[in-house]
Design a protein around this motif. Structure first.
Motif, short mmCIF file in Angstrom:
data_model
loop_
_atom_site.label_atom_id
_atom_site.label_comp_id
_atom_site.label_asym_id
_atom_site.label_seq_id
_atom_site.Cartn_x
_atom_site.Cartn_y
_atom_site.Cartn_z
N SER A 285 -35.13 34.10 0.20
CA SER A 285 -35.44 34.87 1.40
C SER A 285 -36.10 36.19 1.03
CB SER A 285 -34.17 35.14 2.20
OG SER A 285 -33.63 33.95 2.70
N ASN B 188 -24.34 34.08 6.42
CA ASN B 188 -25.11 33.39 7.45
C ASN B 188 -24.16 32.84 8.51
OD1 ASN B 188 -26.98 31.99 8.93
ND2 ASN B 188 -27.43 30.46 7.36
N THR C 173 -35.64 34.34 13.51
CA THR C 173 -35.98 32.92 13.51
C THR C 173 -37.10 32.68 12.50
OG1 THR C 173 -35.41 32.70 15.85
CG2 THR C 173 -36.75 30.96 14.90
N TYR D 227 -27.49 36.95 10.43
CA TYR D 227 -26.82 37.38 9.20
C TYR D 227 -25.99 38.63 9.49
CZ TYR D 227 -29.76 34.35 6.26
OH TYR D 227 -30.38 33.28 5.67
N THR E 131 -25.11 31.33 11.43
CA THR E 131 -25.67 30.20 12.19
C THR E 131 -26.19 29.15 11.22
OG1 THR E 131 -27.82 31.29 12.31
CG2 THR E 131 -26.34 31.59 14.17
N SER E 132 -25.73 27.93 11.39
CA SER E 132 -26.18 26.84 10.55
C SER E 132 -25.89 25.53 11.28
CB SER E 132 -25.46 26.87 9.19
OG SER E 132 -26.02 25.93 8.31
N SER F 96 -31.49 32.29 12.59
CA SER F 96 -30.58 32.92 11.64
C SER F 96 -29.96 34.17 12.23
CB SER F 96 -31.32 33.27 10.33
OG SER F 96 -32.35 34.21 10.57
#
Length: 250
Positions: A240, A168, A110, A138, A170-171, A136
């Motif tokens: 990132s 990714n 997170t 991944y 989660t979005s 997040s």
């Protein structure tokens, strides 16, 4: 800076050579394990995530009544947030000192983002503050090349470099900022093999840096809540960064 980083990463190999000259030989555990052409293992570990954001400064927006106004919002991830990773690996022997590793890994974490609305201040003049927890998950395909020193007794230091394409999983559409579905990282690190009676244990420290702009720049145009527009338009680039400590069991 690059030269200093190279010296730091090569230091374990130099120390291993010196130690090999100074120490006495002991009975080796699993003496033929590195001669296998291919082997598998599992990975668990922890990491710290950061997001390097580029703020755009003043932007002109339109409110729900059609009136234009100027918004100034800054956004930053002001700390390294922890997470964890799990995965499996397959390693191919390329020679006495070289190996190629491929590992699918899941990264859970997170990112805590802080927005400062400089055009909307409180009574004491301080900017309005808004926070977002950017979760997040991944899945990455780690591809590493490993260069190891000569084994001495039951340890063997090494350096590692590679690339990691990531997806990714989660979005959310209602977040202030949203990250792209894909990213790619370059990585460099170091570790050491420890040969135990029943398996090989490998702690590894790795530095990972995103090579692409991972910010979804079109997200602001899809925001339905106009009150979120000043925050969704605050940045136009993001990269990132991760520091990973992984434990390999092979």
């Amino acid at each position: 800076m690059n030269r200093l980083l190279t010296y730091i990463l090569l230091l374990p190999l130099l120390l291993s050579t010196t130690a090999a000259e100074a120490q006495e030989r002991k009975v080796e555990n699993r003496p033929y394990t590195d001669l296998r052409p291919f082997h598998f293992g599992v990975i668990i570990g922890a990491h710290f995530q950061d997001l390097e954001l580029n703020n755009v400064g003043p932007v002109t927006l339109t409110d729900q009544d059609g009136n234009e106004y100027v918004s100034v919002v800054s956004v930053d991830q002001d700390r390294w947030d922890p997470g964890f990773q799990v995965g499996v690996l397959g390693e191919l022997r390329l020679g006495n000192h070289l190996a190629f590793r491929l590992a699918p890994v899941l990264y859970f974490g997170t990112r805590h983002l802080t927005f400062l609305n400089l055009s909307k201040t409180a009574d004491d003049g301080t900017p309005t503050e808004v926070r977002q927890n950017l979760k997040s998950v991944y899945i990455g395909a780690v591809a590493d090349v490993i260069f190891s020193a000569k084994r001495f007794n039951n340890h063997r230091p090494y350096v590692v470099a590679g690339v990691t394409p990531m997806l990714n999983l989660t979005s959310r559409d209602n977040d202030y900022l949203r990250l792209n579905k894909s990213d790619i990282f370059a990585s460099i690190g170091m570790g050491c093999d420890f040969y135990l009676p029943f398996f090989k244990f490998r702690p590894e420290l790795k530095f990972m840096y995103g090579l692409s702009n991972c910010l979804d720049k079109g997200h602001a145009t899809r925001i339905q809540d106009v009150n979120k527009l000043p925050y969704s338009s605050a940045a136009d680039k993001a990269r990132s960064k991760m520091i990973c400590l992984s434990l390999y069991f092979e």
